[in-house]
Design a protein around this motif. Sequence first.
Motif, PDB file in Angstrom:
ATOM      1  N   TYR A  64      78.447  -1.001 -24.898  1.00  0.00           N
ATOM      2  CA  TYR A  64      78.195   0.499 -24.861  1.00  0.00           C
ATOM      3  C   TYR A  64      77.848   0.973 -23.509  1.00  0.00           C
ATOM      4  CZ  TYR A  64      74.376   3.995 -25.465  1.00  0.00           C
ATOM      5  OH  TYR A  64      73.699   5.311 -25.581  1.00  0.00           O
ATOM      6  N   PHE A  65      78.420   2.030 -23.234  1.00  0.00           N
ATOM      7  CA  PHE A  65      78.279   2.574 -22.001  1.00  0.00           C
ATOM      8  C   PHE A  65      77.980   3.908 -22.106  1.00  0.00           C
ATOM      9  CE2 PHE A  65      80.578   5.023 -18.603  1.00  0.00           C
ATOM     10  CZ  PHE A  65      80.490   4.135 -17.404  1.00  0.00           C
ATOM     11  N   THR A  66      77.198   4.292 -20.779  1.00  0.00           N
ATOM     12  CA  THR A  66      76.829   6.008 -20.731  1.00  0.00           C
ATOM     13  C   THR A  66      76.831   6.300 -19.452  1.00  0.00           C
ATOM     14  OG1 THR A  66      74.492   5.403 -20.064  1.00  0.00           O
ATOM     15  CG2 THR A  66      75.063   5.327 -22.540  1.00  0.00           C
ATOM     16  N   ASN A  67      76.854   7.590 -18.979  1.00  0.00           N
ATOM     17  CA  ASN A  67      76.993   8.059 -17.637  1.00  0.00           C
ATOM     18  C   ASN A  67      75.822   7.990 -17.082  1.00  0.00           C
ATOM     19  OD1 ASN A  67      76.067  10.253 -19.285  1.00  0.00           O
ATOM     20  ND2 ASN A  67      77.614  11.713 -18.174  1.00  0.00           N
ATOM     21  N   TRP A  68      74.669   8.012 -17.725  1.00  0.00           N
ATOM     22  CA  TRP A  68      73.162   7.976 -17.153  1.00  0.00           C
ATOM     23  C   TRP A  68      72.597   6.831 -16.656  1.00  0.00           C
ATOM     24  CZ3 TRP A  68      73.570   9.417 -22.303  1.00  0.00           C
ATOM     25  CH2 TRP A  68      73.040   8.628 -23.402  1.00  0.00           C
ATOM     26  N   GLY A  69      73.592   5.472 -16.779  1.00  0.00           N
ATOM     27  CA  GLY A  69      73.131   4.253 -16.114  1.00  0.00           C
ATOM     28  C   GLY A  69      73.042   3.100 -16.870  1.00  0.00           C
ATOM     29  N   ASP A 118      76.972   6.767 -12.785  1.00  0.00           N
ATOM     30  CA  ASP A 118      78.151   6.005 -13.795  1.00  0.00           C
ATOM     31  C   ASP A 118      79.115   7.106 -14.244  1.00  0.00           C
ATOM     32  OD1 ASP A 118      77.701   3.512 -13.372  1.00  0.00           O
ATOM     33  OD2 ASP A 118      76.654   3.403 -15.526  1.00  0.00           O
ATOM     34  N   ASP A 119      78.592   8.618 -13.979  1.00  0.00           N
ATOM     35  CA  ASP A 119      79.503   9.675 -14.241  1.00  0.00           C
ATOM     36  C   ASP A 119      80.654   9.772 -13.227  1.00  0.00           C
ATOM     37  OD1 ASP A 119      79.885  11.969 -16.071  1.00  0.00           O
ATOM     38  OD2 ASP A 119      79.588  13.216 -14.387  1.00  0.00           O
ATOM     39  N   SER A 120      80.408   8.973 -12.172  1.00  0.00           N
ATOM     40  CA  SER A 120      81.510   9.054 -11.196  1.00  0.00           C
ATOM     41  C   SER A 120      82.411   8.183 -10.974  1.00  0.00           C
ATOM     42  CB  SER A 120      80.829   9.487  -9.656  1.00  0.00           C
ATOM     43  OG  SER A 120      79.849   8.426  -9.237  1.00  0.00           O
ATOM     44  N   ILE A 121      82.395   6.770 -11.712  1.00  0.00           N
ATOM     45  CA  ILE A 121      83.061   5.828 -11.344  1.00  0.00           C
ATOM     46  C   ILE A 121      84.496   6.012 -12.186  1.00  0.00           C
ATOM     47  CG2 ILE A 121      81.099   4.213 -11.329  1.00  0.00           C
ATOM     48  CD1 ILE A 121      81.702   3.371 -14.038  1.00  0.00           C
ATOM     49  N   ASP A 122      85.545   5.270 -11.742  1.00  0.00           N
ATOM     50  CA  ASP A 122      86.574   5.322 -12.293  1.00  0.00           C
ATOM     51  C   ASP A 122      86.970   5.177 -13.848  1.00  0.00           C
ATOM     52  OD1 ASP A 122      87.753   6.118  -9.522  1.00  0.00           O
ATOM     53  OD2 ASP A 122      88.130   4.052  -9.183  1.00  0.00           O
ATOM     54  N   ARG A 123      86.108   4.425 -14.601  1.00  0.00           N
ATOM     55  CA  ARG A 123      86.342   4.113 -15.807  1.00  0.00           C
ATOM     56  C   ARG A 123      85.157   4.683 -16.644  1.00  0.00           C
ATOM     57  NH1 ARG A 123      86.997  -2.144 -15.611  1.00  0.00           N
ATOM     58  NH2 ARG A 123      87.745  -1.851 -17.568  1.00  0.00           N
ATOM     59  N   ASP A 124      85.462   5.238 -17.871  1.00  0.00           N
ATOM     60  CA  ASP A 124      84.527   5.756 -18.916  1.00  0.00           C
ATOM     61  C   ASP A 124      84.077   4.688 -19.930  1.00  0.00           C
ATOM     62  OD1 ASP A 124      86.680   5.501 -20.395  1.00  0.00           O
ATOM     63  OD2 ASP A 124      86.822   7.801 -20.550  1.00  0.00           O
ATOM     64  N   GLY A 125      84.296   3.545 -19.810  1.00  0.00           N
ATOM     65  CA  GLY A 125      83.888   2.495 -20.649  1.00  0.00           C
ATOM     66  C   GLY A 125      85.042   1.918 -21.573  1.00  0.00           C
ATOM     67  N   GLU A 126      86.037   2.836 -21.778  1.00  0.00           N
ATOM     68  CA  GLU A 126      87.240   2.377 -22.576  1.00  0.00           C
ATOM     69  C   GLU A 126      87.965   1.117 -22.023  1.00  0.00           C
ATOM     70  OE1 GLU A 126      90.626   4.820 -25.156  1.00  0.00           O
ATOM     71  OE2 GLU A 126      89.189   5.784 -23.953  1.00  0.00           O
ATOM     72  N   GLY A 127      88.287   0.307 -22.883  1.00  0.00           N
ATOM     73  CA  GLY A 127      88.995  -1.012 -22.358  1.00  0.00           C
ATOM     74  C   GLY A 127      88.276  -1.956 -21.399  1.00  0.00           C
ATOM     75  N   TRP A 128      87.118  -1.467 -21.021  1.00  0.00           N
ATOM     76  CA  TRP A 128      86.233  -2.410 -20.598  1.00  0.00           C
ATOM     77  C   TRP A 128      85.694  -3.704 -21.442  1.00  0.00           C
ATOM     78  CZ3 TRP A 128      82.183  -0.359 -16.633  1.00  0.00           C
ATOM     79  CH2 TRP A 128      81.934  -1.140 -15.519  1.00  0.00           C
ATOM     80  N   LEU A 129      85.809  -3.583 -22.688  1.00  0.00           N
ATOM     81  CA  LEU A 129      85.130  -4.850 -23.358  1.00  0.00           C
ATOM     82  C   LEU A 129      86.437  -5.704 -23.476  1.00  0.00           C
ATOM     83  CD1 LEU A 129      83.344  -6.268 -25.362  1.00  0.00           C
ATOM     84  CD2 LEU A 129      84.197  -4.843 -27.255  1.00  0.00           C
ATOM     85  N   ALA A 130      87.857  -5.200 -23.655  1.00  0.00           N
ATOM     86  CA  ALA A 130      88.852  -5.880 -23.791  1.00  0.00           C
ATOM     87  C   ALA A 130      88.932  -6.910 -22.470  1.00  0.00           C
ATOM     88  CB  ALA A 130      90.211  -5.003 -23.867  1.00  0.00           C
ATOM     89  N   ASP A 131      88.651  -6.270 -21.275  1.00  0.00           N
ATOM     90  CA  ASP A 131      88.648  -7.120 -20.120  1.00  0.00           C
ATOM     91  C   ASP A 131      87.439  -8.300 -19.980  1.00  0.00           C
ATOM     92  OD1 ASP A 131      90.756  -5.464 -19.149  1.00  0.00           O
ATOM     93  OD2 ASP A 131      89.364  -4.184 -18.019  1.00  0.00           O
ATOM     94  N   ILE A 132      86.357  -7.871 -20.672  1.00  0.00           N
ATOM     95  CA  ILE A 132      85.186  -8.679 -20.754  1.00  0.00           C
ATOM     96  C   ILE A 132      85.418  -9.926 -21.774  1.00  0.00           C
ATOM     97  CG2 ILE A 132      82.597  -8.914 -20.921  1.00  0.00           C
ATOM     98  CD1 ILE A 132      82.366  -6.365 -19.714  1.00  0.00           C
ATOM     99  N   VAL A 133      85.657  -9.590 -23.031  1.00  0.00           N
ATOM    100  CA  VAL A 133      85.619 -10.489 -24.080  1.00  0.00           C
ATOM    101  C   VAL A 133      86.182 -11.759 -24.062  1.00  0.00           C
ATOM    102  CG1 VAL A 133      87.711  -9.831 -25.366  1.00  0.00           C
ATOM    103  CG2 VAL A 133      85.557 -10.171 -26.565  1.00  0.00           C
ATOM    104  N   GLY A 134      86.929 -12.056 -22.966  1.00  0.00           N
ATOM    105  CA  GLY A 134      87.460 -13.388 -22.846  1.00  0.00           C
ATOM    106  C   GLY A 134      86.208 -14.321 -22.454  1.00  0.00           C
TER     107      GLY A 134
END
Length: 279
Positions: A64-69, A118-134
């Motif tokens: 779960y990812f939000t732009n308010w931290g 978090d509203d200004s970082i390059d990623r919006d959460g999408e794809g992050w779980l695939a990078d972490i789930v290992g």
Amino acid sequence: MSEYQFYDFLAIDRPLDKRQQAELRELSTRAEITATSFTNSYEWGDLKADPLAMVEEYFDAHLYFTNWGTRQLVLRLPLRLLDLTTAQQYCWAEPAEAYQSDDHLILNFTSSDEDADDDSIDRDGEGWLADIVGVRDQLAAGDHRALYLAWLFLIQGGEFGDEATEPPVPAGLGRLTGALREFAEFLRIDPDLIAAAAQASAPVTPQAAADPAELAGWVAQLPIEAKDTALVELLCGDGPTVTAELRRRFRADTGKLAENTVTSRTIGQLLDIAESLRS
């Protein structure tokens, strides 16, 4: 700035059947739902369900990812692969907690930083779980580095007594996998604290692929009952769990599991070392 929320769920050990997908569709009319995933984002409104309950019922991983931290990561593993007692050496309270749900262990991590942009970082959460789930596969194989990192995350705010000592330190903290680095970044774990902890962590080198002859010899000496049980579970669709359990058993029996080190370092000492490194 509008609000942004991103929900990502993965089913890993067993795909979702048609009935389960229909039940999930009742929770959201616009989510992307497949046999292995549920994904949705919101700029207005919210998910009309409890994400933890969804993990307990359907999924093995959730981000779960939000732009308010606010960031949340939830992992579910069979208790036969990671028991509650081991997990609670490292994760015993919010924001890094471990608890049991039926025959599964649930790991729930939440990082909140209202001052983060978090509203200004390059990623919006999408794809992050695939990078972490290992890290889930690594935990299932007996690698406890993610648990130790979660303990660092738990204590880095200084909310626990400085005199408490650290749990067993796994090997390889000085050489994290890509998934572990993403895990640490997602939870905002202090890199200087990781470096401080790594000073007592034995080095570890990547294991070469198991030699087929060595595997064959190990399988030959397994009790007949264990082989029969594994085959039945494979035929019942529990392939990922059975494979992870057998691989971990093979590594333990052949001395390939990295050992943990018990130290007497306190939380206060670790925080002091981290501050020294930062300076």
